[in-house]
Design an enzyme around this catalytic site. Structure first.
Site, PDB file in Angstrom:
ATOM      1  N   ASP A  81       0.842  -1.161   0.150  1.00 41.29           N
ATOM      2  CA  ASP A  81      -0.119   0.106  -0.050  1.00 41.29           C
ATOM      3  C   ASP A  81       1.012   1.465   0.060  1.00 41.29           C
ATOM      4  OD1 ASP A  81      -2.343  -1.753   0.426  1.00 41.29           O
ATOM      5  OD2 ASP A  81      -2.507  -0.975   2.585  1.00 41.29           O
ATOM      6  N   HIS A  85      -2.897   5.543  -1.826  1.00 43.59           N
ATOM      7  CA  HIS A  85      -3.841   4.742  -1.531  1.00 43.59           C
ATOM      8  C   HIS A  85      -5.158   5.466  -0.811  1.00 43.59           C
ATOM      9  CE1 HIS A  85      -6.433   1.326  -1.318  1.00 43.59           C
ATOM     10  NE2 HIS A  85      -6.194   0.921  -0.142  1.00 43.59           N
TER      11      HIS A  85
END
Ligand code: 23J
Ligand code: MN
Length: 263
Positions: A81, A85
């Site tokens: 991630d 994000h």
């Protein structure tokens, strides 16, 4: 460190790798059609499962070669991630996969074992108190380290208890809001988990919701989801190599994660 010292240090690592006194542990789950995908509350768009189509397979479409087209959400299986994000990280510099400096993809790692607590309570939350207690034994979490939460949850992959969906959503362990603020204070590089996402199954109910996205990405830090083999790592002293795809403007991607660890 001088050039010759760093050359010697690297030569020593390579020699230790060759004689396997440093082991390479693969923290990556296989990625395929059966890879579990996160289930968000039904009002939100869902990520599709991994799928593929054959382009050719030693046939009339390509007599001597085999290749596929794959379709995969950026946040599928063992994945990375980036700060982009989450909306809280959307204006940070170097917040996408193609902009993260390579040097950030090699870092020390601390592993906090909560496997007993997680087995006893699927909604177990890692807290600052738990980490401070861990630090009493293993020392203060160094700035720039990954913190991985060992839950042994990866051992549930292939069964219903991995996502552990009930009427009120998923029940999986993860970090509390206070835990994430504590890790940001420690200036970690990111937080990693064995569960389908970095946040607890019920984290949509936290304030703020999904703290391991909202707070950690807002602070420019990374996430690693759906890791495995954390039971093969020491609490401290291992090194993590994270290599996501270099997708232009990518918010995250399936990642290959290796840990270098003393045998
Ligand atoms: C989108 C919305 C909420 C969550 C996630 C994605 C993830 O866990 C993810 O894979 O980043 S919690
Ligand atoms: Mn993700």
């Amino acid at each position: 460190m001088s050039t010759s010292n760093s050359s010697q240090a690297l030569a020593q690592v390579l020699s230790n790798l060759a004689d396997e006194s440093i082991k390479v542990v693969d923290l990556t789950n296989p990625l395929g059609e059966d890879t579990p995908v996160i289930a968000l509350p039904p009002e939100f768009a869902q990520s599709p499962p991994f799928s593929r189509e054959v382009i050719s397979k030693y046939d009339e479409k390509g007599p001597a070669w085999y290749w596929n087209t794959i379709t995969v959400g950026e946040h599928t299986g063992t994945h990375f991630d980036t700060p982009s994000h989450w909306v809280t990280g959307k204006d940070l510099p170097n917040n996408t996969l193609d902009k993260i400096p390579a040097q950030k993809h090699v870092a020390p790692v601390c592993v906090i074992d909560t496997s007993k607590e997680s087995a006893a309570d699927a909604d177990f939350l890692l807290t600052p108190e738990y980490i401070e207690n861990w630090e009493q034994t293993h020392g203060r979490i160094p700035a720039g380290s990954w913190v991985l939460m060992r839950t042994d949850w990866s051992k549930h992959i292939g069964g219903e208890t991995f996502l552990n969906l009930k009427e009120d959503g998923s029940h999986c362990p993860g970090p509390s809001v206070e835990c994430i603020n504590f890790l940001i204070e420690r200036d970690v590089i990111g937080f990693g988990a064995e569960t389908v996402g970095t946040d607890a199954g019920q984290a949509h109910l936290f304030e703020p919701m999904f703290p391991c996205h909202n707070l950690i990405h807002g602070a420019g830090k990374f996430g690693l989801a759906s890791l495995c083999n954390l039971d093969q790592l020491p609490p401290t002293g291992a090194m993590l190599i994270t290599a996501p795809m270099k997708i232009v403007d990518g918010s995250g991607s399936p990642v290959r994660v290796f840990a270098l660890t003393p045998a």
